[in-house]
Scaffold this active site. Structure first.
Site, short mmCIF file in Angstrom:
data_model
loop_
_atom_site.label_atom_id
_atom_site.label_comp_id
_atom_site.label_asym_id
_atom_site.label_seq_id
_atom_site.Cartn_x
_atom_site.Cartn_y
_atom_site.Cartn_z
N GLY B 53 6.73 4.62 -3.19
CA GLY B 53 7.17 3.30 -2.78
C GLY B 53 6.17 2.23 -3.20
O GLY B 53 4.98 2.51 -3.34
N SER B 54 6.66 1.01 -3.40
CA SER B 54 5.75 -0.10 -3.65
C SER B 54 5.11 -0.52 -2.33
O SER B 54 5.54 -0.11 -1.26
CB SER B 54 6.50 -1.27 -4.29
N GLY B 55 4.07 -1.35 -2.44
CA GLY B 55 3.39 -1.81 -1.22
C GLY B 55 2.03 -1.16 -1.03
O GLY B 55 1.33 -1.48 -0.08
N HIS B 56 1.66 -0.24 -1.96
CA HIS B 56 0.36 0.44 -1.87
C HIS B 56 -0.57 0.03 -3.01
O HIS B 56 -1.53 0.73 -3.30
CB HIS B 56 0.55 1.96 -1.91
N LYS B 104 3.01 12.41 -3.52
CA LYS B 104 2.48 12.31 -2.16
C LYS B 104 3.48 12.97 -1.19
O LYS B 104 4.69 12.86 -1.38
CB LYS B 104 2.27 10.84 -1.78
N ASP B 109 9.78 11.23 -1.26
CA ASP B 109 9.11 11.45 -2.55
C ASP B 109 9.31 12.89 -3.02
O ASP B 109 9.59 13.14 -4.19
CB ASP B 109 7.61 11.15 -2.42
N HIS B 218 2.59 3.34 5.64
CA HIS B 218 3.93 2.74 5.54
C HIS B 218 4.26 1.89 6.74
O HIS B 218 5.41 1.75 7.12
CB HIS B 218 4.99 3.83 5.39
#
Lengths: 203, 330
Positions: B53-56, B104, B109, B218
């Site tokens: 996911g994006s945001g990391h 991960k 995922d 998250h």
């Protein structure tokens, strides 16, 4: 007998329900997930509705496999593969018949639910979509309306449960007291099924 | 919550357009959401593909480049990417020597990468997978989705990337990646929740004067909430949580990672405390990285990752790397 048009109506009604309820699904996903279940499913079912309109398949099986593929390709997360597998597997079980009986559909959906359980490894009571899927598929032989009601009850019954699968499981006991967003969207899917059958419009 | 965005729906695509503009050494496919080294596929080199996911950020796109990832697949915010992205990435980086998926350990995922591996193999690409699960805050693996993948992802991607760059075969790169993961442990704390663009407000409610111990990346709350602690007390708690699970005999790589909204001033102060506690516990530190590497949007807080190393892992860690977020030796 159920034809391709019926299954297209089901998917379109699901897309409308998910769109209408997206914010509620995301709200439910905030305390025990990551606040995106509604937006992710909306993206997926919007793509499903568009694909079905653009190039409408002419068998029930083809409608559901196309819908499943769209979900896998557009949703991501866990719900993409899980809902995608549910519809794709059910569609494959329906084969190439132009019409299927309600009993054939119930058998196919049973296979789809089993595929979801296998992929996610969840059993009833784990606070997942399986908690709505299992009672719904068990009631499918009675009526679509009964299945929709069973799914809704199953979703509500997830409130006191402690999550054992998915992201909510990291919270342990703190996951109790919240309704599972995945079971809630599953209830929408079955409410849409009853709606497509003219079997009671609102779930 | 005010955010420096246009609209929530386009944050990922907008960031990718920015990546493309800032990094001509990368090929950024905004529509299909794949970031690839411009020189891929590199002859006779194992391809390394990760994603999530994006945001990391900078994970994973910021780690694409020489000596690290061959390609990255960014999903929606906190949402796993889809199999189509991973298959596209694998096809773009495969030189015929195979591709390693670095995944991960999150339910989504794992499922999407599993589907992608099957599809890629159907296309004749040899695929191996390594799962990263380093977060000791998840104590009950029987009744959860298992330990989460967090800071160790950076160690796995760097060391496997160096191994691939040296021309090692897929089995060897995979074995090293697995070794790094098995030797790594992480623990994170949050001082504030993060806000996803879609929701626009904090994903959970953390009252003033309290912190969450054992958080993920998250925006999910942790296992335990306590009255606010000092940097020194947090360092002791986090180090001991890790050492309870793994007592290193060898020197370690240490990542002191900011979650996104903690200033470097605080992070370095925290690092001083971590260094003090590790010395008191007789843990030797070989290399240190302090900064925002595996973030959780605008969450305030930090995580620690320790990786026990041997001479080969240290050599691969020190090997040259050139990516947007990590570069040395070249």
């Amino acid at each position: 007998m159920l034809d391709a048009e019926f299954f297209r109506r089901w998917m379109t009604a699901t897309a409308a329900a998910v769109d209408r309820e997206a914010e509620r699904l995301t709200e439910l996903d905030s305390p025990i997930g990551d606040a995106d279940h509604g937006s992710n499913l909306r993206r997926g079912f919007t793509a499903v509705a568009a694909a079905l309109e653009k190039d409408p398949p002419d068998t029930p099986g083809a409608v559901l496999t196309l819908a499943g593929r769209q979900l896998i390709s557009t949703v991501g997360g866990a719900s993409g593969p899980l809902y995608g597998t549910l519809l794709r597997r059910t569609g494959k079980e329906l084969g190439e018949a132009a019409e299927v009986s309600e009993a054939q559909f119930a058998d196919a959906l049973r296979a789809g639910v089993d595929a979801v359980a296998k992929l996610g490894g969840a059993v009833p009571g784990d606070k997942t979509m399986v908690d709505a899927l299992e009672p719904a598929v068990a009631e499918l032989a009675t009526s679509f309306r009964a299945a929709a009601e069973a799914a809704a009850r199953g979703a509500e019954a997830t409130v006191p449960l402690i999550a054992r699968k998915g992201r909510a499981s990291y919270l342990g006991e703190r996951s109790a007291g919240h309704q599972d967003p995945g079971a809630t969207s599953t209830a929408l899917l079955f409410a849409a099924l009853a709606e497509a059958a003219g079997d009671g419009a609102e779930g | 919550m005010k955010m420096l965005i246009n609209v929530a729906e386009t944050v990922v695509a907008d960031a990718l357009r920015g990546m493309a503009a800032a990094h001509p050494e990368l090929t950024v496919d905004v529509e299909n959401r794949v970031i690839v080294r411009r020189d891929a596929p590199v002859d006779d080199k194992v391809g390394l593909v990760s994603g999530g996911g994006s945001g990391h950020e900078p994970l994973h796109g910021g780690f694409v480049g020489r000596g690290m990832l061959s390609a990255a697949c960014p999903g929606e915010v906190f949402t796993s990417p889809v199999p189509d992205q991973m298959v596209r990435a694998a096809a773009a980086v495969d030189s015929g020597k195979g591709v390693l998926f670095i995944v991960k350990n999150y339910t989504g995922d794992v499922m999407n990468f599993d589907m992608a591996a099957e599809l890629a193999e159907d296309e004749g690409i040899q695929v191996a997978k390594v799962l990263v699960d380093d977060d000791v805050a998840v104590t009950d693996s029987l009744y959860t989705a298992g330990r989460r993948g967090t800071g160790a992802t950076l160690f796995v991607e760097k060391i496997a990337g160096a191994a691939a760059e040296e021309g090692m075969p897929l089995e060897r790169v995979e074995a090293l990646a697995r070794q790094v993961n098995e030797n790594s442990r992480s623990f994170g704390v949050a001082l504030s929740a993060c806000s996803t663009p879609a929701k626009g407000s904090p994903t959970f409610d953390l009252p003033a004067g309290q912190l969450e111990l054992g958080i993920g990346i998250h925006g999910e709350p942790g296992r335990e909430r306590r009255p606010m602690m000092t940097a020194g007390e947090i360092a002791e708690f986090a180090v001991d949580a890790i050492l309870d699970d793994m007592r290193p005999r060898n020197p370690v790589l240490l990542l002191v990672n900011g979650m996104g909204a903690t200033p470097l001033l605080e992070l370095y102060g925290f690092h001083a405390e971590v260094t003090r506690v590790l010395a008191a516990r007789d843990v030797a530190v070989a290399r240190v990285l302090v900064g925002n590497y595996v973030t959780s949007l605008d969450m305030a807080g930090a995580s620690l990752t320790l990786c026990q190393i041997d001479e080969e892992l240290l050599r691969l860690w020190d090997a040259p790397v050139r990516t947007p977020a990590l570069r040395w030796g070249m």
